[in-house]
Motif scaffolding. Sequence first.
Motif: not given
Length: 329
Positions: A88-101
Amino acid sequence: MNILSRRALLGTAAAAATLPLLPAAQAAAPLRNELPPAWHRFKVGSYELTIISDGSLPLGETGPAFPSSPAAEVRDLLTGNFLAPTTATLEQNALVLNTGRQLILFDTGMGESMGEASKMFGPTTGRLLANMKAAGIEPSQIDVVALTHAHCDHCWALVDASGNKNFPNAQVAISEVDLKFWTDDSNKRGPAFMTPFIDGAKKNLAAYRDRMIMVQDGKEVVPGVTGFATPGHTLGHMVYFIADGNNVVVNTGDLAHHQILLLRKPLWEFSFDTDPKLSAQSRLKMLTRLASDKHPVLSYHFPWPGLGHVKQEGEGFGWYPASMNVTTL
């Protein structure tokens, strides 16, 4: 063959004989053997979200990762979904959230802070910072790094190899349980990976000890982001509900590592879980909630970009990837 067609054929052959010989076709360029920057941007209400890849993470043989699962059943589930039967090969999906603030980064990937140990899963990890910049996001712009937990592939890019902050203006949000557990040398027991995991967490978290936010179950971490405890993979593992009014996406971190094996069989145990039985119960409970609420889900280790929906099916759940068309903005 009539006279006209014979004459035409002979004429064509004669003309061809007078043409210069051309060289045989050759490859116009060498193989690149590299991947383009990987990021995907979409919206939730007024929020802008960007999924950033830290690269693929080869888990290797499935046997050690799922030690109590019947090998034949693992193989059948994988091959039945057109996947390799024993790896099995997994991915690494980080996230950046821009709320406007604020800009909030969820998890950091493997990074390079721990030298050779940073490549324990191979050379394909550690790409978050480069991919962030390709997406137009500078590390210095990050206000908060919200960690789902303190494993190597989620917090080891908080600092560089010299221990300097990669996110110099950020606070770090983490559950107090995980902070205490993964910085305690007395927990260096059991599986061999525990020692490097703890050493890496200590190095990366120490740089931010004066800038910590303690995430509490059911409490808002920053405006628009609420943490919910899902203990077991680590004792302080959190998922994050990101909401702008009625618009919601749920960042599930390592609630489930594999889109087939741990969704179809949510009570199966995973070898990197601190408490595998507790993790299985947390997984079943949260997946049931996600299927009922029908919120879109971002899973850290599912196939790129890890965005989709969970649907209850029989004793387990199905994974339905989101459309990747450009109208998501």
